[in-house]
Structures are given as C-alpha cells and as structure tokens.
Motif scaffolding. Sequence first.
Motif, PDB file in Angstrom:
ATOM      1  N   SER A  59      49.980  50.438  67.357  1.00 38.76           N
ATOM      2  CA  SER A  59      49.375  49.598  66.243  1.00 38.76           C
ATOM      3  C   SER A  59      48.330  50.098  65.694  1.00 38.76           C
ATOM      4  O   SER A  59      47.831  51.022  66.181  1.00 38.76           O
ATOM      5  CB  SER A  59      48.946  48.297  67.232  1.00 38.76           C
ATOM      6  OG  SER A  59      47.944  48.802  68.347  1.00 38.76           O
ATOM      7  N   LEU A 101      51.450  45.530  64.569  1.00 37.96           N
ATOM      8  CA  LEU A 101      50.206  44.937  64.824  1.00 37.96           C
ATOM      9  C   LEU A 101      48.937  45.820  64.165  1.00 37.96           C
ATOM     10  O   LEU A 101      48.946  46.848  64.144  1.00 37.96           O
ATOM     11  CB  LEU A 101      49.980  44.849  66.200  1.00 37.96           C
ATOM     12  CG  LEU A 101      51.326  44.002  67.221  1.00 37.96           C
ATOM     13  CD1 LEU A 101      50.831  44.160  68.631  1.00 37.96           C
ATOM     14  CD2 LEU A 101      51.517  42.662  66.612  1.00 37.96           C
ATOM     15  N   LYS A 193      48.522  38.545  70.393  1.00 41.56           N
ATOM     16  CA  LYS A 193      49.451  39.402  70.352  1.00 41.56           C
ATOM     17  C   LYS A 193      49.102  40.742  70.940  1.00 41.56           C
ATOM     18  O   LYS A 193      49.960  41.728  71.048  1.00 41.56           O
ATOM     19  CB  LYS A 193      50.089  39.670  69.147  1.00 41.56           C
ATOM     20  CG  LYS A 193      50.421  38.390  68.209  1.00 41.56           C
ATOM     21  CD  LYS A 193      51.832  37.793  69.041  1.00 41.56           C
ATOM     22  CE  LYS A 193      52.135  36.365  68.197  1.00 41.56           C
ATOM     23  NZ  LYS A 193      53.133  35.813  69.213  1.00 41.56           N
ATOM     24  N   GLU A 194      48.062  41.055  71.215  1.00 40.84           N
ATOM     25  CA  GLU A 194      47.303  42.368  71.582  1.00 40.84           C
ATOM     26  C   GLU A 194      46.081  42.051  72.355  1.00 40.84           C
ATOM     27  O   GLU A 194      45.100  41.227  71.987  1.00 40.84           O
ATOM     28  CB  GLU A 194      47.125  43.458  70.602  1.00 40.84           C
ATOM     29  CG  GLU A 194      46.739  44.662  70.964  1.00 40.84           C
ATOM     30  CD  GLU A 194      46.361  45.872  69.856  1.00 40.84           C
ATOM     31  OE1 GLU A 194      47.609  46.279  69.215  1.00 40.84           O
ATOM     32  OE2 GLU A 194      45.471  46.269  69.499  1.00 40.84           O
TER      33      GLU A 194
END
Length: 255
Positions: A59, A101, A193-194
């Motif tokens: 990411s 991401l 999402k992270e």
Amino acid sequence: MKKKIGITLHPITETFPKIQEIFEILLTEELGFKHIELSSEFLSNQFINFISSKNISYSIHLPHLYSIKINFCSPKKSDFTKAEYWIKKSIALSKKLNAELMTIHPDPNKNRKIGKKILEKHILKNLDSLDKQRILLENMPGKDYSVFSPEEILDFINIDKKRLGATWDVGHSIIAMKKDFLNLPNLLKNNIKEIHISGFKGNSDHFPLTLKNLPLNKIFKKIRQIKFNGPIVLEIIPKNIEEIINSKKVLEKFI
C-alpha cells in the motif's frame, strides 16, 4: 485482500538509512512480512523494479506535513501545486506496484472548513485517475486537522464510497479520543480498509508493541466485529531489528 501483518518502511529509515537494505531485511524468513506500506516520496523507479517481482502486497502512504512538508489542505498556490503533483505521482506509483490502498493525511489548516474543501478539491480532481485504487483518509490525533472526528471522516468518505475509505490509526484514536477511541471503528465499520498500530507514550506513538500498553484484546475484538480483512501495519520507529521481530510476534497472537 486478506487480513495480514504489514510494516511501513518510512519510520525505520532513521535507524537503517538505505531503504533497499531495509526491504531485504524484512523479506528474510525470520521476519516474513506479507505486506509493506511504502511512502511514495522514497520510491524511485530503480527501487520499484527491485520490489515489483516479490511475492508481497503493498500500500502507499502519501507524503504529508511531517515528512517533506506537503499540506493537502493548504490554500497557498505553491502548496496546492505541490500537493497535486504528489497525488498524481502516488497514483501512478500505486499502479506500478499493483497497490490498491493509498493513505492520505487531512493536514492542518487554521480554518478547518477551508482545509476540508481544499482536500475535497484535490480528491475530486483525481478520482477518475484511479483504477482499482482507493484513497484512504487517516484519522489524526488532534482537533487542528481539517478532518478530525469519526463523523467528519465518514462524511468525507460519502463523497465516493467506492473509491474512498479510511485508515484507522489506533494510536491516533487513543490519543485523540482517550477511553472512547473505539467510537471510530464503531462508526466507520467496513469503511476501514487499513489499520496502523503501534505502542504509545503519553501523546506520542510509533513505539514498538513491546511496551504492552495497548488494550489489544479490546482492539482485536473490535477488528473481528467489523469484519476487517485488510493489512494491519506496524507503524513503529524501532531502535533495532529485534523490536520489529518482537512487535510482529505480539500481533501474531491475535491474527
């Protein structure tokens, strides 16, 4: 993306100045990280060519006010131009790395409403450049940031829920919200999402997890409740490799 333990490279460059050397260390069998968050300001074409064939996911973290003094919420024309450059470059880098991401900071502005509008302008100008990438707004540790509360983050994500999301920085939420820090995942839920995680002292974070001052049972119970299934990134500034190894071991007990 399946839930996996990751690490960010940028904070440990103070200890190990050559980023390629760090990457090679992290890929050893003993460490075995499956995900790495990379700061886009440190990525050269040579380094991307070196890592692109590795069996690992990535990411991207965009530069910010505390790295190379990029402010995505500044009204100054020169700041806006620099911020636009780095958004576009980071999107291009994420495509080269197949990174889905991209985390961005809602940097400070004395007028938070203006700061938020400037950040929105950057995002809206670049959404159509995304393929499968998603831009994630990171929660920050103080009210001077242009987007701060969980409600403000959710409102921002609602601009485009398919292409925007959130990075939950656990340390930031504890510093900012104290005992109510789980209000953030309670509200944002599957928009997260992270995750960034580290130990903390007072109002400072990025310490190894070996400090043992995080309520990890509570945190991972909530992670399971919201059915999070992305990278959990160690965002620490270690003094040595052992602190990385031991922090990873702490996380492995919960994943």
